[in-house]
Structure formats: C-alpha cells, structure tokens
Design an enzyme around this catalytic site. Structure first.
Site, PDB file in Angstrom:
ATOM      1  N   ALA A   1       0.943  -1.153  -0.074  1.00 48.66           N
ATOM      2  CA  ALA A   1       0.008  -0.029  -0.063  1.00 48.66           C
ATOM      3  C   ALA A   1       0.931   1.389  -0.113  1.00 48.66           C
ATOM      4  CB  ALA A   1      -0.951  -0.145   1.175  1.00 48.66           C
ATOM      5  N   LYS A   2       0.298   2.307  -0.146  1.00 46.43           N
ATOM      6  CA  LYS A   2       1.068   3.558  -0.080  1.00 46.43           C
ATOM      7  C   LYS A   2      -0.035   5.004   0.019  1.00 46.43           C
ATOM      8  CE  LYS A   2       5.612   4.568  -0.033  1.00 46.43           C
ATOM      9  NZ  LYS A   2       6.508   3.615   0.256  1.00 46.43           N
ATOM     10  N   GLY A   3       0.640   6.001   0.563  1.00 53.06           N
ATOM     11  CA  GLY A   3      -0.332   6.983   1.095  1.00 53.06           C
ATOM     12  C   GLY A   3       0.294   8.259   0.625  1.00 53.06           C
TER      13      GLY A   3
END
Length: 418
Positions: A104-106
């Site tokens: 994931a990444k934000g």
C-alpha cells in the site's frame, strides 16, 4: 520533474516477469490493478484562521499475502499514479523478501516545509480521519516516507487510537520508541542498502574497502547507507541533496557531512571543505565510481542520462529511480542494477518486526533487530541471484519473477471470491 508515469514502469516490469515465468495473463492480471484507490479532499484551518483544502490518497495494491503495508509521503508534486506505483512496489518488495504483507502507499499533496508544526499536526490528523476506514493493524499499516517521520506516525497512531477508544500502537510503524516503535527502525532502510552493497560486491569478488561510491540523496536512507559503507572502508567520492552535490576524488568526510546536515536548515550547497568540489545532482549520477546509490526520488536515471552512467553497479536505495527505457540501456552496457524492491527492503522488514512486537506486546533489543534483518535480507539476496542464474535475466526481472511467483501462488491457493 521528468514526464514519466511510474505506474507504466510497474506494468512493463510485471509483464517481463510474467513472460519469464510463462504465466497465462489470467494468473497475474490481478497484480496489474490496485485492489482499492482512495482519494480524499479535506479542509485544514491554518494558523492565521484561513482554511485550505488539501488532497490525499491511500492505495492498497494487494492483500493476497497479508495486510497491506506502505509509507505515507507529503510532497507537493505527488499524484495518484505515483502512489499506485509505490503501492505496487511495496507488494513486490514484501513478496521478494518473504514477509507476510501486501503493498500500500499513501500521500498528501503538500509542501510540509511551508507549514508550522501545529498546521502539520492538524493536516496529519485530518488526513488520518479520511483514510481511517481502510487502515488498521490487520488491514493496512502505514509508515514514514518522504517528508514524514516518527512524529507524524505518532499523530496518526493517536488519531486512530482516539477513534477506537484505546491505544492501538500496531496501526503504524516507524513510531518513536516511547510509543511502541522498534529499535533500529530509523536506520533500517539505509542498513539494508549497506547489506545489499556488501553482498553484491561479495558475489563479484569485490571488497568494499577502497571501492568508490556515489550517493544521490542524503536524506535518512542515503545518509545512513553512506555512514555504514564509509565505516566499512568504502571511498564515497560524491553525495548530494536537493540543493546540489559534492565531489572529492580522495573520498568525502562522510561523518562531517552528516553532522553538518543534522543542523536544521543546512544544505550541501553551503558546505565547504578543502578540496571539495560543488557539482549538480545530475553529475553525481554520472560520477566515475564503481557503485552508484540513487537514494532520492523516482525516475532519476532515464534514457537521457543512462548512456552516461559510469558505475559498474547501481543499488537502488530509492523507489523507482530507473525508468524501463533506461534499464534497457544499462543492461546493454553491462551495468548490474540491484532493484529497489530488494535493495531498500530493510525498512519494511524492520517495520514488520515492529508490528510483530506491537501485536505480541514484546520488545526486541537492537542486536536482535539488526541480526534478524541481516538474516532475512541475505536470504532474499541469495534467492534473487540464484533466480538470475536460473532465468538468465536481469536482477530486476529475476526479483520480480521471484515475487510474482509467490503472489500468483498465494492467489491460486486463495482462489477468486466468490
């Protein structure tokens, strides 16, 4: 900024790996699409009473092998395609080193240097509230990335915990030690880069002592890698930060440079030492060195400069620093590229240790953290080099093939719902 879509690089690399494994498209097609993309807009009250609207993202690429995992970056130029690419790289990174996470990444589109600490705190808490429905210690565990740190993780943990009504330290990693962080986490990515350089040179009968190296990007990862490699006797002749670079053929004084950069506001463009020449970031990349370590941002080595690279080895400390077109040029030149999903995996490995400590209410000492990191990463490095020999492909394609095989196997075992 280079006009590249990093997610196109991801797709191209996945397809190369799938071709190598002779997979049918139906077996790997899910890896080319993120499972979930969340885009939010949220208001933040500034110190002067005005209200500004910020844009944020959280992308979950895959949960086939476990909870999603990935950092959060604050940067004015970030966009959804960049976050998608970073999330996918995390999936493959976790798979290639064999830890039970997906990717994931934000991100938030913001220049944090223009915010006060109270504005940054309010922005972080409001962003956390926006992504709160999809994060959690069993769902998706954020961590620091570009322009975020332990303090930001502390604000995220506190916001999440307030919403849940009890302390939930396992919701993030990269936290300060005092609230459940792990010893060795801050240095972990840079330490992993050092281990990767050491093990790579060992396979080519090259000692680290006296080997010339260049480090593009002296942030947390680059500076820790430079420090540890310097301690092993490497001759680091070129380094850079956002303001420019330094070059000294006899080897830079890395401890002095790191001490200088530790003072808030200091930049390398203002650093002076006898014999040290000021150069550009572009010149750091094309320095005449044995090992080049790009530790800055994506798309730094492109078809425009790849032919000018003089290093024999590139160890990717940054995420996605080399474009697909550049990879082709480097391969023709015989330059060995150790891919990001292996070279900078030290951070997520120790994040995994932190998460394990949190959910089991345990505390490891730093010796155990570093020894276990070394054990896991050396095993993964050995597996990637073995795969390269088996497939007769580049290290990048071999690493992706190894990871893709694990992802496809997990998906096959779990099957498609419903």
């Amino acid at each position: 900024m280079n006009n590249y879509n990093p997610y196109d690089n991801v797709i191209a690399t996945i397809k190369n790996a799938a071709n190598l494994l002779k997979l049918d498209e139906s077996e790997y097609i899910a890896t080319m699409y993120p499972e979930r993309e969340l885009k939010i807009s949220f208001p933040v009250r500034m110190d002067d009473g005005s209200v500004q609207i910020f844009e944020g993202y959280r992308v979950q690429h895959s949960s086939s092998r476990g909870p999603c995992k990935g950092g959060i970056r604050f940067h004015p130029d970030v966009d959804l395609n960049e976050v998608k690419a970073l999330a996918a790289w995390m999936t493959f990174k976790c798979a290639v080193v064999g830890i039970p996470y997906g990717g994931a990444k934000g991100a938030v589109k913001v220049d944090p240097s223009k915010l006060s600490e109270t504005e940054l705190c309010r922005l972080t808490r409001r962003y956390t509230a926006g992504i709160l429905p999809i994060i959690g210690p069993e769902q998706d565990i954020p961590a620091p990335d570009v322009n975020t740190n332990g303090q930001v993780m502390g604000w995220i943990m506190d916001t999440y915990s307030m919403m849940k009504g009890h302390a939930v330290p396992g919701v993030v990693t990269g936290k300060p030690i005092e609230i459940g962080g792990s010893l060795g986490r801050v240095e972990a990515t840079g330490r992993g880069v050092m281990i990767t350089v050491r093990e790579t040179l060992k396979r080519y009968d090259g000692p680290i002592e006296g080997t010339t190296m260049a480090v593009q990007g002296m942030g947390n990862v680059g500076s820790v890698a430079a420090k540890l490699l310097h301690e092993l006797g490497a001759k680091i002749v070129a380094v850079s930060d956002v303001s420019g670079g330094l070059y000294y053929a006899e080897g830079l004084n890395i401890p002095a440079i790191i001490k200088y950069l530790s003072i808030k506001g200091n930049l390398l463009k203002d650093y002076n030492e006898d014999g040290v020449e000021h150069i550009t970031n572009a010149q750091v990349l094309t320095s005449d060195v044995h090992v080049l370590i790009p530790a800055a941002m994506e798309n730094q080595i492109t078809e425009q400069n790849a032919d000018n690279i003089k290093a024999k080895f590139i160890v990717e400390a940054a995420n996605g620093p080399t474009t697909v077109a550049a990879d082709t040029i480097l391969e023709k030149k015989g330059i060995q590229v150790v891919p990001d999903i292996l070279a900078n995996a030290g951070g997520v490995i120790v994040s995994y240790f932190e998460w394990v400590q949190n959910i089991q209410s345990l505390c490891w000492d730093e010796k155990k953290v570093n020894e276990t990191l070394n054990q896991i990463l050396c095993k993964a490095i050995n597996e990637v080099f073995t795969a390269r020999d088996e497939y007769q492909a580049s290290l990048r394609t071999s690493a992706y093939a190894l990871a893709l095989n694990r992802l496809v196997t997990a998906k096959r075992i779990r099957s498609i719902f419903p």
